[in-house]
Every structure is written in C-alpha cells, then in structure tokens.
Design a protein around this motif. Structure first.
Motif, mmCIF file in Angstrom:
data_model
loop_
_atom_site.group_PDB
_atom_site.id
_atom_site.type_symbol
_atom_site.label_atom_id
_atom_site.label_comp_id
_atom_site.label_asym_id
_atom_site.label_seq_id
_atom_site.Cartn_x
_atom_site.Cartn_y
_atom_site.Cartn_z
ATOM 1 N N PRO A 42 -52.997 1.464 54.153
ATOM 2 C CA PRO A 42 -52.950 0.150 54.795
ATOM 3 C C PRO A 42 -51.555 -0.133 55.347
ATOM 4 O O PRO A 42 -50.573 0.489 54.936
ATOM 5 N N GLY A 43 -51.482 -1.059 56.271
ATOM 6 C CA GLY A 43 -50.188 -1.448 56.810
ATOM 7 C C GLY A 43 -49.272 -1.949 55.697
ATOM 8 O O GLY A 43 -49.722 -2.624 54.780
ATOM 9 N N ASP A 44 -48.004 -1.613 55.799
ATOM 10 C CA ASP A 44 -47.030 -1.998 54.779
ATOM 11 C C ASP A 44 -45.950 -2.855 55.437
ATOM 12 O O ASP A 44 -45.387 -2.459 56.461
ATOM 13 N N LEU A 45 -45.651 -4.004 54.842
ATOM 14 C CA LEU A 45 -44.696 -4.941 55.421
ATOM 15 C C LEU A 45 -43.306 -4.327 55.550
ATOM 16 O O LEU A 45 -42.694 -4.371 56.622
ATOM 17 N N SER A 46 -42.783 -3.755 54.488
ATOM 18 C CA SER A 46 -41.430 -3.188 54.512
ATOM 19 C C SER A 46 -41.313 -2.058 55.535
ATOM 20 O O SER A 46 -40.365 -2.004 56.322
ATOM 21 N N THR A 47 -42.279 -1.159 55.525
ATOM 22 C CA THR A 47 -42.270 -0.032 56.463
ATOM 23 C C THR A 47 -42.352 -0.536 57.900
ATOM 24 O O THR A 47 -41.654 -0.020 58.789
ATOM 25 N N THR A 48 -43.171 -1.543 58.138
ATOM 26 C CA THR A 48 -43.329 -2.099 59.482
ATOM 27 C C THR A 48 -42.030 -2.749 59.949
ATOM 28 O O THR A 48 -41.623 -2.567 61.108
ATOM 29 N N ILE A 49 -41.365 -3.467 59.077
ATOM 30 C CA ILE A 49 -40.099 -4.102 59.458
ATOM 31 C C ILE A 49 -39.042 -3.049 59.786
ATOM 32 O O ILE A 49 -38.324 -3.170 60.786
ATOM 33 N N GLU A 50 -38.954 -2.009 58.956
ATOM 34 C CA GLU A 50 -37.980 -0.942 59.237
ATOM 35 C C GLU A 50 -38.272 -0.269 60.574
ATOM 36 O O GLU A 50 -37.354 0.010 61.355
ATOM 37 N N ALA A 51 -39.541 0.004 60.831
ATOM 38 C CA ALA A 51 -39.917 0.640 62.098
ATOM 39 C C ALA A 51 -39.588 -0.271 63.266
ATOM 40 O O ALA A 51 -39.059 0.182 64.295
ATOM 41 N N VAL A 106 -42.625 6.731 58.299
ATOM 42 C CA VAL A 106 -41.544 6.543 59.276
ATOM 43 C C VAL A 106 -40.273 5.945 58.677
ATOM 44 O O VAL A 106 -39.267 5.848 59.369
ATOM 45 N N THR A 107 -40.290 5.572 57.409
ATOM 46 C CA THR A 107 -39.115 4.897 56.854
ATOM 47 C C THR A 107 -37.868 5.776 56.889
ATOM 48 O O THR A 107 -36.783 5.283 57.198
ATOM 49 N N MET A 108 -38.007 7.049 56.572
ATOM 50 C CA MET A 108 -36.831 7.928 56.573
ATOM 51 C C MET A 108 -36.248 8.041 57.983
ATOM 52 O O MET A 108 -35.032 8.027 58.166
ATOM 53 N N ASP A 109 -37.113 8.142 58.972
ATOM 54 C CA ASP A 109 -36.646 8.247 60.355
ATOM 55 C C ASP A 109 -35.990 6.946 60.810
ATOM 56 O O ASP A 109 -34.948 6.967 61.473
ATOM 57 N N ALA A 110 -36.599 5.827 60.454
ATOM 58 C CA ALA A 110 -36.029 4.525 60.828
ATOM 59 C C ALA A 110 -34.680 4.322 60.147
ATOM 60 O O ALA A 110 -33.711 3.880 60.776
ATOM 61 N N GLU A 111 -34.604 4.658 58.869
ATOM 62 C CA GLU A 111 -33.347 4.501 58.140
ATOM 63 C C GLU A 111 -32.260 5.433 58.687
ATOM 64 O O GLU A 111 -31.095 5.058 58.773
ATOM 65 N N ASP A 112 -32.659 6.638 59.059
ATOM 66 C CA ASP A 112 -31.701 7.574 59.643
ATOM 67 C C ASP A 112 -31.148 7.024 60.956
ATOM 68 O O ASP A 112 -29.942 7.073 61.205
ATOM 69 N N LEU A 113 -32.025 6.498 61.795
ATOM 70 C CA LEU A 113 -31.577 5.925 63.063
ATOM 71 C C LEU A 113 -30.628 4.743 62.818
ATOM 72 O O LEU A 113 -29.592 4.628 63.465
ATOM 73 N N MET A 114 -30.966 3.883 61.860
ATOM 74 C CA MET A 114 -30.102 2.738 61.559
ATOM 75 C C MET A 114 -28.756 3.194 61.004
ATOM 76 O O MET A 114 -27.706 2.653 61.384
ATOM 77 N N LEU A 115 -28.758 4.207 60.135
ATOM 78 C CA LEU A 115 -27.502 4.727 59.589
ATOM 79 C C LEU A 115 -26.628 5.303 60.707
ATOM 80 O O LEU A 115 -25.422 5.044 60.758
ATOM 81 N N ARG A 116 -27.241 6.059 61.599
ATOM 82 C CA ARG A 116 -26.478 6.614 62.720
ATOM 83 C C ARG A 116 -25.884 5.502 63.589
ATOM 84 O O ARG A 116 -24.775 5.624 64.085
ATOM 85 N N GLN A 117 -26.637 4.413 63.732
ATOM 86 C CA GLN A 117 -26.131 3.264 64.494
ATOM 87 C C GLN A 117 -24.903 2.674 63.793
ATOM 88 O O GLN A 117 -23.871 2.436 64.406
ATOM 89 N N PHE A 118 -25.022 2.436 62.504
ATOM 90 C CA PHE A 118 -23.928 1.818 61.747
ATOM 91 C C PHE A 118 -22.696 2.713 61.701
ATOM 92 O O PHE A 118 -21.563 2.230 61.691
ATOM 93 N N LEU A 119 -22.907 4.034 61.685
ATOM 94 C CA LEU A 119 -21.785 4.977 61.656
ATOM 95 C C LEU A 119 -21.220 5.260 63.047
ATOM 96 O O LEU A 119 -20.190 5.910 63.179
#
Length: 132
Positions: A100-109, A55-68
């Motif tokens: 397993p659950g990943d901290l960075s991925t979970t925070i981005e999501a 989900v990181t790419m999707d989360a990052e895309d959503l955040m980028l769209r927000q910032f733009l």
C-alpha cells in the motif's frame, strides 16, 4: 517377541489406514526449498541475487548529494526517472512491491522529485500531494 511384533504391525496398519501424514506436504516443500537455495549457492559459499528496494534510498541519496553540493544533472535525472517509475496509480509510493502507499516514502519521493526539478503542477506531483 510375538506380542512386540503384533503391536508393531498393529501400529503400522493403523498408520496406513489413517492415510498420508499431513506433514508430508510441508516436509516435501521444505526439502524442495532447501534444494533450490543450495542450487543457487556459489561453490565458495555465498549467494548472489537481485536486490529490490523501495525509492527511499534513492530519494535520500539524491537529497544527501544536494546537501553536500555534489549532485550532478545526470545522476539527478536517472534517480528522478527511477522514482517516477515506481509511483503507484494513486500517486503514492510503497515500501515494498505491491504494498500500500506509504506516507513517509511518498513524502521522500516527492521532495526528491522537487529537487530534481519536477513542478508541483505536474500530474504525478499533484497526485502525490493529494495522497499526502
């Protein structure tokens, strides 16, 4: 010449008595894998298949769209739905299927879902916060 024939026969007999070559199974698996991949290849030489990601790419895309300032409600809803569908029972998100659950991925999501309007009190958001 007789000695050479005798030595060759003795070597072949020893191989037959020793049983099958332990590498035969690996060679057969390699042959089958190669044939399978070549069977998937287009005549033009390229392969096409499903691209699976976390989900990181999707989360990052959503955040980028927000910032733009170009995020739309429909994109946000679809992205949030996808991110939620990938959440693990322990509230986390993994970097690969079944991982397993990943901290960075979970925070981005989590951040992406907050941008999408998910309240911190929601069960799935609380579970993610506990994991973090």
């Amino acid at each position: 010449m007789t000695e050479l024939l005798s030595a060759t026969t003795t070597t072949q007999d020893a191989k037959l008595r020793a049983g099958p070559d332990p590498l035969d199974g690996a060679r057969e698996a390699l042959r089958r894998a190669r044939e399978h991949l070549l069977g998937l290849q287009d005549d033009a030489g390229w392969w096409k298949g499903e691209l699976a990601t976390n989900v990181t790419m999707d989360a990052e895309d959503l955040m980028l769209r927000q910032f733009l300032g170009i995020r739309t409600a429909e994109q946000t809803e679809q992205t949030a739905r996808w991110i939620r569908s990938q959440q693990r029972p322990d509230g986390s998100w993994a970097t690969f299927h079944g991982g397993p659950g990943d901290l960075s991925t979970t925070i981005e999501a989590y951040v992406a879902l907050r941008l999408a309007g998910a309240p911190v009190e929601a069960e799935h958001m609380s579970a993610a916060a506990v994991f973090v």
